[in-house]
Design a protein around this motif. Structure first.
Motif, PDB file in Angstrom:
ATOM      1  N   UNK A 189       0.966  -1.062   0.012  1.00 36.21           N
ATOM      2  CA  UNK A 189       0.025  -0.151   0.207  1.00 36.21           C
ATOM      3  C   UNK A 189       0.809   1.216  -0.036  1.00 36.21           C
ATOM      4  N   UNK A 190       1.115   1.793  -1.373  1.00 36.76           N
ATOM      5  CA  UNK A 190       1.722   2.978  -1.257  1.00 36.76           C
ATOM      6  C   UNK A 190       1.328   4.400  -0.978  1.00 36.76           C
ATOM      7  N   UNK A 191       0.120   4.241  -0.388  1.00 38.96           N
ATOM      8  CA  UNK A 191      -0.521   5.717   0.018  1.00 38.96           C
ATOM      9  C   UNK A 191       0.179   5.965   1.261  1.00 38.96           C
ATOM     10  N   UNK A 192       0.241   7.216   1.384  1.00 41.41           N
ATOM     11  CA  UNK A 192       0.941   7.904   2.548  1.00 41.41           C
ATOM     12  C   UNK A 192       0.156   7.579   3.699  1.00 41.41           C
ATOM     13  N   UNK A 193       0.985   7.229   4.971  1.00 45.52           N
ATOM     14  CA  UNK A 193       0.431   6.876   6.264  1.00 45.52           C
ATOM     15  C   UNK A 193      -0.509   5.773   6.189  1.00 45.52           C
ATOM     16  N   UNK A 194      -0.626   5.048   5.139  1.00 45.59           N
ATOM     17  CA  UNK A 194      -1.394   3.624   5.292  1.00 45.59           C
ATOM     18  C   UNK A 194      -0.831   2.284   4.858  1.00 45.59           C
ATOM     19  N   UNK A 195       0.768   2.607   4.318  1.00 47.77           N
ATOM     20  CA  UNK A 195       1.366   1.429   3.962  1.00 47.77           C
ATOM     21  C   UNK A 195       1.792   0.336   5.282  1.00 47.77           C
ATOM     22  N   UNK A 196       2.601  -0.525   4.582  1.00 49.82           N
ATOM     23  CA  UNK A 196       3.112  -1.438   5.652  1.00 49.82           C
ATOM     24  C   UNK A 196       4.530  -1.895   4.972  1.00 49.82           C
ATOM     25  N   UNK A 197       5.206  -1.682   5.888  1.00 49.59           N
ATOM     26  CA  UNK A 197       6.878  -2.050   5.340  1.00 49.59           C
ATOM     27  C   UNK A 197       7.481  -3.184   6.107  1.00 49.59           C
ATOM     28  N   UNK A 198       8.123  -4.164   5.296  1.00 53.99           N
ATOM     29  CA  UNK A 198       8.482  -5.349   6.126  1.00 53.99           C
ATOM     30  C   UNK A 198       9.940  -5.185   5.748  1.00 53.99           C
ATOM     31  N   UNK A 199      10.843  -5.488   6.832  1.00 50.61           N
ATOM     32  CA  UNK A 199      12.325  -5.573   6.349  1.00 50.61           C
ATOM     33  C   UNK A 199      12.783  -6.981   6.627  1.00 50.61           C
ATOM     34  N   UNK A 200      13.492  -7.786   6.199  1.00 46.95           N
ATOM     35  CA  UNK A 200      13.737  -9.184   6.485  1.00 46.95           C
ATOM     36  C   UNK A 200      15.113  -9.297   5.993  1.00 46.95           C
ATOM     37  N   UNK A 201      15.876 -10.237   6.839  1.00 49.40           N
ATOM     38  CA  UNK A 201      17.045 -10.646   6.403  1.00 49.40           C
ATOM     39  C   UNK A 201      16.903 -12.489   6.612  1.00 49.40           C
ATOM     40  N   UNK A 216       7.982  -5.840  10.654  1.00 48.94           N
ATOM     41  CA  UNK A 216       7.143  -5.282   9.748  1.00 48.94           C
ATOM     42  C   UNK A 216       6.304  -4.179  10.578  1.00 48.94           C
ATOM     43  N   UNK A 217       6.241  -2.719   9.981  1.00 48.29           N
ATOM     44  CA  UNK A 217       6.018  -1.784  10.589  1.00 48.29           C
ATOM     45  C   UNK A 217       4.467  -1.436   9.494  1.00 48.29           C
ATOM     46  N   UNK A 218       3.487  -1.633  10.417  1.00 45.37           N
ATOM     47  CA  UNK A 218       2.153  -0.926  10.261  1.00 45.37           C
ATOM     48  C   UNK A 218       1.826   0.688  10.302  1.00 45.37           C
ATOM     49  N   UNK A 219       1.983   1.296   9.290  1.00 47.94           N
ATOM     50  CA  UNK A 219       1.814   2.788   9.530  1.00 47.94           C
ATOM     51  C   UNK A 219       0.511   3.015   9.814  1.00 47.94           C
ATOM     52  N   UNK A 220      -0.561   2.405   9.607  1.00 49.13           N
ATOM     53  CA  UNK A 220      -1.835   2.729   9.756  1.00 49.13           C
ATOM     54  C   UNK A 220      -2.170   2.537  11.299  1.00 49.13           C
ATOM     55  N   UNK A 221      -1.702   1.572  11.615  1.00 44.54           N
ATOM     56  CA  UNK A 221      -1.899   0.892  13.177  1.00 44.54           C
ATOM     57  C   UNK A 221      -0.775   1.483  14.080  1.00 44.54           C
ATOM     58  N   UNK A 222       0.365   1.943  13.616  1.00 39.00           N
ATOM     59  CA  UNK A 222       1.342   2.617  14.464  1.00 39.00           C
ATOM     60  C   UNK A 222       1.997   1.635  15.198  1.00 39.00           C
ATOM     61  N   UNK A 223       2.317   0.632  14.669  1.00 38.87           N
ATOM     62  CA  UNK A 223       3.002  -0.556  15.445  1.00 38.87           C
ATOM     63  C   UNK A 223       3.945  -1.322  14.691  1.00 38.87           C
ATOM     64  N   UNK A 224       5.046  -1.887  15.280  1.00 40.00           N
ATOM     65  CA  UNK A 224       6.084  -2.884  14.542  1.00 40.00           C
ATOM     66  C   UNK A 224       5.737  -4.158  15.086  1.00 40.00           C
ATOM     67  N   UNK A 225       5.828  -5.189  14.311  1.00 35.27           N
ATOM     68  CA  UNK A 225       5.860  -6.436  14.703  1.00 35.27           C
ATOM     69  C   UNK A 225       7.097  -7.341  14.108  1.00 35.27           C
ATOM     70  N   UNK A 226       7.568  -8.264  14.827  1.00 37.08           N
ATOM     71  CA  UNK A 226       8.598  -9.117  14.520  1.00 37.08           C
ATOM     72  C   UNK A 226       8.170 -10.134  13.548  1.00 37.08           C
ATOM     73  N   UNK A 227       9.048 -10.223  12.405  1.00 35.83           N
ATOM     74  CA  UNK A 227       8.849 -11.279  11.472  1.00 35.83           C
ATOM     75  C   UNK A 227       9.768 -12.409  11.487  1.00 35.83           C
TER      76      UNK A 227
END
Length: 430
Positions: free
Chosen positions: A90-102, A286-297
């Motif tokens: 979801x590329x909309x501002x403030x509504x996307x979710x970003x996941x960074x994984x190694x 995993x960072x959920x912009x809309x919920x404002x929280x970060x979750x471990x993946x």
């Protein structure tokens, strides 16, 4: 959490790109060695072999191949690189979710150990190829030296033949002047003298060619070798069947065939290991912009070997291993037969040279001297003297041909069985 993971991921990505773009250390090539100037003094066999082992470019090439195999062993030890992944939903501002994984792949089934073993076998073969090339160059230098030495002796024989022919001309001229023989005898003597001059020029050309071949093996400059110091009549001993069997396991071709069998076995081990699926594990955030929280993946992936278990690769590697083992046995049998045949031929050439030197050459020399003396005293015709002269020249040529062939066979035996040491032996006087 995001403030920690995002800079960490960027740092890892930049570090990986920097390592990929960093230049590889280049080892400077060794400059060509200075050639040995052997024009000032006669060249000995030991000096020729030592120069060839130090300056021959083929030996340097084999050494470079061995150094290159170290890179293969080093590469085989390395683990698979970790994978950094970034996913944006979801590329909309403030509504996307970003996941960074190694993620990291864990090799199972002994793949890394089998890969290292295979690379080590390649290095062993490269090391053996270097030793075989060293033995080959040593044998080639010995053969080229004795070829040139025999050519040098043939020049001396041709010079002596020319001197003998000249004395025949003088004797014929004296007898024609005295009116005791026909002028035809003088013509025949001059023809024989001209033939001897042609044979001398041919012998000199053969000596020049043999010296060029020797300098090429030595890696020296053309024309740097003019004279040789050695005893061409000192023939090497012929190995017995017991000696051949004792040296056979160390023969370069036999050892290489055995190493090829070991390499094929290592390839089969690697093929079996490649049938075991690897496991890939991952950790990230995993960072959920809309919920404002970060979750471990956490992630775990395993291929399901329903269809491909590397069955074809294993069968291919197995059959190659069987073929390499059979080839090693066949190589040992073939080499044993060939070397024993060469040993018998060497012994025959030594006996031929010994018979020529002890009996035939003295007889031919005595016959010529008697015919020449008889011609000068008027007891024999010039044809008798000329026939005795030709016989002497032919016997000398036959002797040096047998000696040269004996040295060639001995060098080939050393090439096939491998040099026992780096100090050449000229053998014993027959």
């Amino acid at each position: 959490m995001r403030r920690i993971l995002v800079p960490l991921a960027c740092a890892a990505l930049i570090s990986s790109l920097a390592r990929a773009q960093s230049p590889v250390a280049v080892v400077p090539t060794t400059p060509p060695p200075e050639v040995v100037d052997a024009a000032a003094a006669p060249l000995t066999l030991a000096a020729a072999v030592e120069t060839a082992l130090q300056h021959n470019p083929q030996l340097r090439a084999a050494a470079a191949e061995l150094d290159a195999s170290d890179g293969g062993v080093r590469q085989a030890h390395l683990l698979p690189n970790p994978v950094l992944g970034v996913e944006q939903e979801d590329l909309r501002s403030g509504a996307g979710t970003t996941t960074v994984q190694l993620s990291q792949t864990l090799e199972l089934g002994g793949k890394r150990a089998a890969r290292v073993e295979l690379a080590q076998r390649d290095k062993d073969i490269a090391a053996l190829d270097l030793a075989a090339r060293r033995s080959d160059i040593r044998a080639g230098a010995i053969q080229a030296f004795f070829d040139a030495l025999a050519a040098q002796e043939r020049v001396k024989v041709a010079e002596e033949s020319l001197r003998i022919a000249g004395s025949g001309v003088d004797a014929a001229v004296r007898r024609v002047t005295a009116g005791k023989v026909s002028p035809t005898e003088e013509t025949r003597a001059r023809v024989a003298h001209s033939t001897a001059r042609i044979e001398l020029r041919q012998a000199q050309a053969e000596r020049s060619a043999a010296l060029r071949a020797l300098t090429a093996v030595m890696g020296a400059q053309d024309g740097s070798v003019q004279r040789l110091d050695g005893d061409v009549a000192a023939l090497p001993p012929a190995p017995s069947a017991v000696d051949v069997m004792a040296r056979l396991p160390d023969a370069p071709s036999v050892r290489r065939a055995q190493l090829e069998a070991r390499r094929a076995d290592a390839g089969y081990t690697l093929a079996r290991a490649q049938g075991v699926p690897d496991v890939t594990v991952g950790v990230g955030a995993k960072r959920d912009q809309q919920a404002g929280r970060t979750q471990a993946v956490l992630s775990l992936s395993v291929p399901l070997p329903f269809f491909d278990r590397n069955q074809g690769g294993q069968l291919e590697a197995l059959r190659k291993r069987d073929a390499a083992q059979a080839n090693a046995q066949a190589q040992a049998l073939r080499l044993r037969s060939e070397v024993l045949q060469m040993a018998d031929l060497l012994q025959a050439r030594k006996e031929e040279a010994d018979l020529l030197r002890r009996e035939v050459l003295p007889g031919a020399q005595s016959a010529y001297e008697a015919a020449r003396t008889g011609f000068e005293l008027g007891k024999f015709s010039f044809l008798d003297a000329l026939d005795a002269q030709r016989t002497l020249v032919q016997v000398r040529g036959q002797y040096y041909a047998a000696v040269a062939q004996a040295h060639r066979i001995a060098a080939e035996i050393d090439r096939q069985l491998g040099a026992q040491n780096d100090s050449p032996s000229t053998g014993t006087q027959p």
